[in-house]
Design a protein around this motif. Sequence first.
Motif, short mmCIF file in Angstrom:
data_model
loop_
_atom_site.label_atom_id
_atom_site.label_comp_id
_atom_site.label_asym_id
_atom_site.label_seq_id
_atom_site.Cartn_x
_atom_site.Cartn_y
_atom_site.Cartn_z
N CYS A 113 -5.90 -13.00 -1.69
CA CYS A 113 -7.28 -12.49 -1.61
C CYS A 113 -7.40 -11.20 -2.41
O CYS A 113 -6.75 -10.19 -2.09
CB CYS A 113 -7.66 -12.25 -0.15
SG CYS A 113 -9.31 -11.53 0.05
N ALA A 114 -8.24 -11.23 -3.44
CA ALA A 114 -8.39 -10.07 -4.32
C ALA A 114 -8.93 -8.86 -3.56
O ALA A 114 -8.47 -7.73 -3.77
CB ALA A 114 -9.33 -10.42 -5.47
N GLU A 119 4.03 -5.99 5.49
CA GLU A 119 2.58 -6.20 5.53
C GLU A 119 2.02 -6.39 4.12
O GLU A 119 1.10 -7.20 3.92
CB GLU A 119 1.89 -5.03 6.22
CG GLU A 119 2.18 -4.91 7.70
CD GLU A 119 1.78 -6.14 8.50
OE1 GLU A 119 0.78 -6.80 8.13
OE2 GLU A 119 2.47 -6.46 9.48
N LEU A 120 2.56 -5.67 3.14
CA LEU A 120 2.11 -5.83 1.76
C LEU A 120 2.43 -7.24 1.25
O LEU A 120 1.63 -7.84 0.53
CB LEU A 120 2.75 -4.78 0.86
CG LEU A 120 2.26 -3.34 1.05
CD1 LEU A 120 3.06 -2.38 0.18
CD2 LEU A 120 0.77 -3.21 0.75
N ARG A 121 3.59 -7.76 1.64
CA ARG A 121 3.94 -9.14 1.26
C ARG A 121 2.95 -10.14 1.85
O ARG A 121 2.56 -11.11 1.20
CB ARG A 121 5.36 -9.47 1.72
CG ARG A 121 6.46 -8.94 0.80
CD ARG A 121 7.80 -9.56 1.12
NE ARG A 121 8.28 -9.16 2.44
CZ ARG A 121 9.02 -8.09 2.67
NH1 ARG A 121 9.39 -7.32 1.67
NH2 ARG A 121 9.43 -7.80 3.89
N LYS A 122 2.52 -9.89 3.09
CA LYS A 122 1.54 -10.78 3.73
C LYS A 122 0.22 -10.77 2.97
O LYS A 122 -0.41 -11.81 2.78
CB LYS A 122 1.31 -10.34 5.18
CG LYS A 122 2.50 -10.58 6.10
CD LYS A 122 2.17 -10.08 7.51
CE LYS A 122 3.37 -10.18 8.43
NZ LYS A 122 3.07 -9.63 9.78
N GLU A 178 -5.07 -2.44 8.50
CA GLU A 178 -4.93 -1.36 9.48
C GLU A 178 -3.46 -1.01 9.67
O GLU A 178 -3.08 0.17 9.76
CB GLU A 178 -5.56 -1.79 10.81
CG GLU A 178 -5.62 -0.67 11.84
CD GLU A 178 -6.38 -1.07 13.10
OE1 GLU A 178 -6.59 -0.18 13.95
OE2 GLU A 178 -6.75 -2.24 13.23
N LEU A 179 -2.61 -2.02 9.73
CA LEU A 179 -1.18 -1.78 9.89
C LEU A 179 -0.58 -1.11 8.66
O LEU A 179 0.31 -0.26 8.78
CB LEU A 179 -0.46 -3.11 10.17
CG LEU A 179 -0.81 -3.78 11.50
CD1 LEU A 179 -0.17 -5.16 11.58
CD2 LEU A 179 -0.38 -2.92 12.68
N ILE A 180 -1.09 -1.46 7.48
CA ILE A 180 -0.62 -0.84 6.24
C ILE A 180 -0.99 0.65 6.22
O ILE A 180 -0.17 1.51 5.89
CB ILE A 180 -1.23 -1.56 5.02
CG1 ILE A 180 -0.53 -2.91 4.82
CG2 ILE A 180 -1.11 -0.72 3.76
CD1 ILE A 180 -1.21 -3.81 3.82
N ALA A 181 -2.23 0.95 6.58
CA ALA A 181 -2.67 2.35 6.61
C ALA A 181 -1.83 3.16 7.60
O ALA A 181 -1.46 4.31 7.32
CB ALA A 181 -4.15 2.42 6.98
N GLY A 196 -4.87 -1.25 -1.22
CA GLY A 196 -4.39 -0.36 -2.26
C GLY A 196 -3.38 -0.99 -3.19
O GLY A 196 -2.70 -0.30 -3.95
N ILE A 197 -3.28 -2.34 -3.14
CA ILE A 197 -2.33 -3.03 -4.02
C ILE A 197 -2.95 -3.24 -5.39
O ILE A 197 -2.30 -3.05 -6.42
CB ILE A 197 -1.94 -4.40 -3.41
CG1 ILE A 197 -1.31 -4.22 -2.04
CG2 ILE A 197 -1.00 -5.15 -4.34
CD1 ILE A 197 -1.10 -5.51 -1.29
#
Length: 244
Positions: free
Chosen positions: A127-128, A118-121, A81-84, A135-136
């Motif tokens: 977790c795939a 957040e992407l680093r987290k 949610e934070l990434i979005a 979106g990674i």
Amino acid sequence: MTDTTTVGTLDLYRQLADLQRESDRLRVAVAVRLAYEDAVAQHDELGKGWADPRNADAIRREAAEYLSGRRTVPPPVSSVELIAHARRRIEVLGRLVEAGVEEAAEGVVEAEAELADELRKIEATGCAFCSIAAGIAPATVVRDWGDVLAIRPRGGVNEGHLLVIPRTHVEDAGADPKVSGRTMECATELMAEHSAANIITSKGAAATQTVHHLHIHVVPRTTGDGLPLPWTPQHAARQDGGNQ
């Protein structure tokens, strides 16, 4: 008469106002969750004799508010949610920069830093499905309900096989009834499109779960497709044994 440029700028500022409201909501949600987690941590420390005894009564009272149900346990705010939200901020503020609002540039830098964090987290969890939801990692998304995705699995058992996954990370169908119920709601929507299908989900390695992020298989079926369910070999063996 209002020209196109003016209309576009006004629309951008409306989007900015919506973005600010969402930022405020998330900020409050994160703060409330952190306050709850701090209360739980202090209560645990009190039980272990680590907390300051002078604060014991206040700690117990605050913990009792949650334990009694008088205060609702706030849900965690997911990284997805934070990434979005960070991506949305970058998009809207970036357009404001392009429109000549130089003050928005600082907000873009801030949002980019939050997004990277957040992407680093997400990457650190390994977790795939969280990576797909963020979106990674690549995936073929067939349906997107916002909070739930339907994707095509690699090596699916048939052409119509889909996986339905929540964007929020929960380990399995027994971990969070609300998330599981919402995910199942989306899975049944897909199932309704077929005259015959299986819905399958698993909890734990003994039940064949290999990715510990809730996922529901929707598998269309046809008569005589020869596709075994996980327990089909054992069932067949029992039948063969009884016929001997």
